[in-house]
Design a protein around this motif. Sequence first.
Motif, PDB file in Angstrom:
ATOM      1  N   ALA A  87     -10.403   3.833  -0.974  1.00 23.92           N
ATOM      2  CA  ALA A  87     -10.072   2.590  -0.264  1.00 23.92           C
ATOM      3  C   ALA A  87     -10.470   2.651   1.218  1.00 23.92           C
ATOM      4  CB  ALA A  87      -8.602   2.250  -0.447  1.00 23.92           C
ATOM      5  N   GLN A 132     -13.326   0.348   3.151  1.00 26.11           N
ATOM      6  CA  GLN A 132     -13.065  -0.482   4.341  1.00 26.11           C
ATOM      7  C   GLN A 132     -14.169  -0.257   5.371  1.00 26.11           C
ATOM      8  OE1 GLN A 132     -11.139  -2.849   4.965  1.00 26.11           O
ATOM      9  NE2 GLN A 132      -9.354  -2.727   3.615  1.00 26.11           N
ATOM     10  N   LYS A 179      -7.807  -2.397  -2.262  1.00 25.50           N
ATOM     11  CA  LYS A 179      -7.341  -1.988  -0.934  1.00 25.50           C
ATOM     12  C   LYS A 179      -8.524  -1.774   0.008  1.00 25.50           C
ATOM     13  CE  LYS A 179      -4.621   1.509  -1.881  1.00 25.50           C
ATOM     14  NZ  LYS A 179      -3.765   2.663  -1.619  1.00 25.50           N
ATOM     15  N   GLY A 180      -9.647  -1.401  -0.573  1.00 25.55           N
ATOM     16  CA  GLY A 180     -10.863  -1.251   0.230  1.00 25.55           C
ATOM     17  C   GLY A 180     -11.567  -2.583   0.432  1.00 25.55           C
ATOM     18  N   ALA A 238       0.816  -1.210   0.000  1.00 25.31           N
ATOM     19  CA  ALA A 238       0.000   0.000   0.000  1.00 25.31           C
ATOM     20  C   ALA A 238       0.851   1.262   0.000  1.00 25.31           C
ATOM     21  CB  ALA A 238      -0.914  -0.004   1.215  1.00 25.31           C
ATOM     22  N   ALA A 289      -5.008   1.493   4.010  1.00 24.20           N
ATOM     23  CA  ALA A 289      -5.854   1.718   2.839  1.00 24.20           C
ATOM     24  C   ALA A 289      -5.603   3.114   2.262  1.00 24.20           C
ATOM     25  CB  ALA A 289      -7.316   1.555   3.220  1.00 24.20           C
TER      26      ALA A 289
END
Length: 490
Positions: free
Chosen positions: A420, A424, A393-394, A355, A444
């Motif tokens: 992202a 989450q 990433k989310g 990330a 994220a």
Amino acid sequence: MKTSIEIGTDAAGQGVRIDVQELLATRLLVQGNSGSGKSHLLRRILEESAALVQQIVIDPEGDFVTLADAFSHVVINGGDYDEREIAAMGARIREHRASIVLSLESLDIEAQMTCAAAFLNALFDAPREHWFPALVVVDEAQMFAPSASGDVSDTVRRASLSAMTNLMCRGRKRGLAGAIATQRLAKLAKNVAAEASNFLMGRTFLDIDMARAADLLGMERRQAEAIRDLERGHFLGLGPAISRRPLSIRIGATRTATRMGTHSLMPLPVADGDDMRSMLFAEEEVPAVPCAVAVEPEPVAAGELLERIAASEPLHADAAAPPVLDIVEAAAEAEEADAVVIATLAAMLDDPDSAFQPEAMLFQDFSVRCRMAKLRKVPLDLAAFRRRFALAKGGVFDPGEPRWQGALAVADRLPPDMVAPFLQIARAAMEGAPCPDDELLGRAYGSRSPGRIRRLIDYMEKQGAIVVRADFGGRRSIGIPELGLSTEAE
Ligand SMILES: Nc1ncnc2c1ncn2[C@@H]1O[C@H](COP(=O)(O)OP(=O)(O)O)[C@@H](O)[C@H]1O
Ligand SMILES: [Mg+2]
């Protein structure tokens, strides 16, 4: 190369065509009562498309063996071989692209189902380099994919149903296009029927089948009465390969016929009482009034049949990529590429540092991994990769999934780097999970600074995307007003 075939005529006498290339991508479901003309229709499609595409026919009644008289189909009599031999033939057929008819006529129902399952599984499990397009016709498909348990054992039913499900639901990627016919929609497993986008509905008596047929054709129940009145050989057609609106089709003639012809009424034998008595009680076999006696051919040894399959002329042997392949291959490739993208994003995110790496490096890493997965080209450009990586990433790996649509609509109104962390939170809210902690949100967001994370949350709250609540114990929960959901407190 022309890939459409004429199957019959419409009410005005105009030819009605089916686009075979499209049919391979979108599959076919035929329904009609016994005698409505389904097998005739399948035969017409098979005959007309014999030169365009490899054909594999699962034939419970031995109806289609006569295709071999006029075309290059190899007939496999299922009763002559064991399961292992049948599976070997299935694999060989994929390799050599031979058109075949698997006749199950001589078997009892359980054996028919077992044999068809072994054969279909072998087609399905063929190695990648043999994924050529083939039309897989299954007549009386309700036998192989029954909607309810019947007289056969559960093991047999499950095996057969799973083979049919693979064919209809996951076959396309492997080049297998199902064209299935059933007497009764209600008797055919729903998931198997659901995968076809083209329909040909013939005469149907029972209301429950008529209602399902009308639903598939998008017709009002009132109009559906028309399905009851269809004549033999008349069908209503709909679908991307046939017509955009329900179209009445009279199926045309075929070049070959079933072995026995119709079982219509025949004149009774002429013999007076005495003659008849002497015939019935004679010691010796008296030649009876001639009726069509089928001479059973000697079974062909499995090895020899495998050789015949290998020797049968493959279609388009000269062309590296037959045109009829295009749609199927494109669809298969897209599906395949999608799967690689998802797996690659997941693998990259397994590394917790990913990330924080610069985007250019990430994209290069992604490209290399795609090539290693044997994709012919990298399926995303940098901009598309940026978005997919943010979504991943989310926690959203497949943005096509319907359940994400609400959250994605909100995320798209935020600056790209906030997508992202927002997802989450949205995902936790959708799953009723605790609010993600700062470390997770930071990863994220691509930042390890607590101050920046605080400002991120403030910003999203000001935008109305989230609402933050803290309880007296200092635990945080975050609501997403637009989804009407909230995370648990953490
Ligand atoms: N379009 C058609 N033109 C001429 N004969 C047809 C047509 N459709 C069906 N038939 C004849 O009607 C009979 C029953 O058709 P078949 O295809 O076996 O019905 P199903 O498979 O639905 O039980 C067969 O003898 C067939 O040859
Ligand atoms: Mg039939």
